[in-house]
Scaffold this active site. Structure first.
Site, short mmCIF file in Angstrom:
data_model
loop_
_atom_site.label_atom_id
_atom_site.label_comp_id
_atom_site.label_asym_id
_atom_site.label_seq_id
_atom_site.Cartn_x
_atom_site.Cartn_y
_atom_site.Cartn_z
N MET A 171 -55.90 56.26 72.39
CA MET A 171 -56.39 57.63 72.18
C MET A 171 -56.69 57.90 70.71
O MET A 171 -56.36 57.11 69.83
CB MET A 171 -55.35 58.63 72.68
CG MET A 171 -55.10 58.56 74.18
SD MET A 171 -53.80 59.69 74.74
CE MET A 171 -54.60 61.28 74.47
N HIS A 172 -57.34 59.02 70.47
CA HIS A 172 -57.52 59.64 69.15
C HIS A 172 -58.52 58.94 68.22
O HIS A 172 -58.91 59.51 67.20
CB HIS A 172 -56.19 59.74 68.39
CG HIS A 172 -55.04 60.22 69.20
ND1 HIS A 172 -55.04 61.45 69.83
CD2 HIS A 172 -53.84 59.65 69.51
CE1 HIS A 172 -53.89 61.61 70.47
NE2 HIS A 172 -53.15 60.53 70.30
N ASP A 215 -54.72 56.27 77.31
CA ASP A 215 -53.82 55.19 77.74
C ASP A 215 -52.52 55.69 78.35
O ASP A 215 -52.05 55.15 79.35
CB ASP A 215 -53.56 54.20 76.60
CG ASP A 215 -53.07 54.85 75.32
OD1 ASP A 215 -52.86 56.08 75.29
OD2 ASP A 215 -52.90 54.12 74.33
#
Length: 489
Positions: free
Chosen positions: A79-80, A238
């Site tokens: 992520m991110h 995830d």
């Protein structure tokens, strides 16, 4: 196998691809590694083209002898990360990853000048160094020419979905970690877009994790030998994908992941925010919500200690040197990449505390195991103070394969720890989302119920729980004592 479903887990060091049949049985898995670069201390980047190359190579191996049976592909992914494309959909710069710590100044601006209350009201969260919005502000300040070229802002797994389908899309769970998404109302925050200096149309259309965004591009289908009607399902971040793969789908269900990072994930039917924003309040891949605590270094702490420091890859043998649990005099702060939950401190550093002349290698390894467990308990305590009664957890990730670490987790956190028959993490969650998107299951809960099975449990031992309770109280005093030192460093 009449139909096959593929889950693609885009991790930090490798992509894992999983092929599942319509009954939920895993047919085959393939893993492909790719490099990660650290251009400056605290920075962490990857080339998105490396991801795509690894996926294509992995798909060729995964679907051999059953190319025409594939019905759907979905994703779980780190992520991110910030992936930015120009008007020709070309990658402008290397992706800035979730564990990149360069945005301290930008986080201070967002949390201080803009205000934590404003961020929490708009997104349900505050700024953390790894989030996407601070990265955009960093680009705007430090790479203005590149920032001006941005036509589309994407997350790592969504870049893969775009390369396979030609569609710019994301999902609610992954979008939740950008600090640009109104999690409660499941829509982009116009105010956050304005703060970051981007037009909302530069963000991808947002779907629920189990929704179909398109079909595979003809040229990709031809290259892989697939039929042209293979559905592409958007997938999840995830942790949400791993939660599907572990059956953490109903209110109060808990899952702990011991991967490169460590997470504690608690499913919830309703949206909620803790008073200090210590936990992330994100959308779940079920269409509902979850709370999550994330520590940036978990199993990576063991890898660092064993391979980088001791130059020893025999973890199984090394664990035999560990003595009595609950009585170790050495403590380890697991902040190798700074820390997110609950401290939100990119300046935090790892530390061994309490070593003596008679300290052994086994005691230091034990301290690493325990330090990660204590760090995860910090987040669990926040959830408990919010009124959640959590008594058991499922566990996944590479670290979950260690019986010793499972035992430490159970007793440090005073939770029954459940081990799964098939522990494939986000890749399994992605495959289940693909099956839901293709209509094999009516919803995510039904998919998890049909496939996820528990094989063993680790019950907490009251005597060890008491010992670890005392040690945890000491552990909680170490970070505050060092916090100002970290700033000076």
């Amino acid at each position: 196998m009449e139909k096959g479903f593929i889950g693609i887990d885009l991790g930090t060091s490798a992509v894992k691809l999983l092929l599942m049949d319509e009954a939920g049985s895993v047919i085959r898995t393939v893993s492909k590694e790719y490099p990660i670069s650290f251009p400056k201390p605290g920075w962490s980047e990857q080339n998105p083209e490396d991801w795509f190359s690894a996926v294509m190579s992995g798909l060729h191996e995964l679907i051999r002898d059953c190319e025409d049976k594939i019905a759907g592909i979905s994703f779980g992914g780190q992520m991110h990360g910030l992936v930015v494309l120009d008007e020709m959909d070309r990658v402008i710069r290397p992706a800035i990853l979730w564990n990149d710590g360069r945005t301290g100044k930008e986080c201070d601006y967002l949390n201080g000048t803009i205000g934590r209350n404003v961020l929490s009201e708009e997104t349900g969260n505050i700024a953390f160094a790894g989030f996407t919005a601070p990265k955009l502000l960093w680009m705007k300040e430090n790479e203005p020419e590149l920032f001006a070229r941005i036509k589309k802002i994407m997350l790592p797994k969504d870049y893969l979905a775009y390369r396979l389908s030609g569609v710019h899309a994301t999902d609610a769970s992954d979008a939740s970690g950008m600090l640009l998404y109104d999690v409660k109302n499941r829509k982009w925050s116009g105010k956050m877009c304005e703060i970051c200096g981007i037009a909302e149309e530069k963000l991808a259309k947002c779907f629920e994790s189990y929704e179909v965004i398109g079909t595979i591009l003809p040229e990709i289908a031809e290259a892989l030998g697939m039929t042209k009607d293979v559905k592409i399902i958007v997938g999840a971040g995830d942790n949400a994908a791993a939660a599907i793969g572990t059956g953490t789908v109903r209110n109060g269900d808990c899952n702990i992941s011991l991967g490169t990072s460590g997470t504690i994930f608690i499913a919830s039917d309703t949206f909620s925010v803790d008073s200090a924003n210590a936990l992330h309040s994100f959308a779940h891949a079920t269409g509902r919500y979850h709370l999550m605590g994330c520590m940036l270094s978990a199993a990576s702490c063991n890898k660092w200690w064993m391979e980088d420091i001791l130059r020893d890859k025999d973890m199984q043998k090394a664990q035999q040197e560990i003595g009595k649990l609950g009585k170790n005099h050495v403590f380890f702060l697991p902040y190798l990449m700074g820390e997110r939950s609950p401290h939100n401190d990119p300046d935090a550093k790892a530390a061994f505390v309490g070593m003596r002349m008679d300290t052994t290698r086994g005691e230091m390894l034990q301290a690493v195991f325990e330090g990660v467990a204590f760090g995860l308990r910090d987040s669990l305590e926040v959830a408990r103070k919010s009124g959640l009664d959590i008594r058991k957890t499922r566990i996944c990730g590479g670290g979950a394969k260690s019986p010793l670490w499972r035992k430490i987790i159970a007793n440090v956190m005073n939770l029954t720890v459940e081990t799964l028959e098939t522990e494939e993490g986000p890749a399994m969650g992605g495959a289940l989302l693909a099956a839901v998107g293709c209509g094999v299951f009516p919803n995510v809960e039904a998919a998890a119920d049909a496939v996820v099975k528990i094989t063993s449990t680790e019950e907490p031992d009251p005597e060890l729980v008491a010992l670890y309770e005392e040690r945890y109280r000491t552990f909680r005093r170490i970070y505050p004592a060092l916090k100002d030192v970290y700033k000076d460093m």
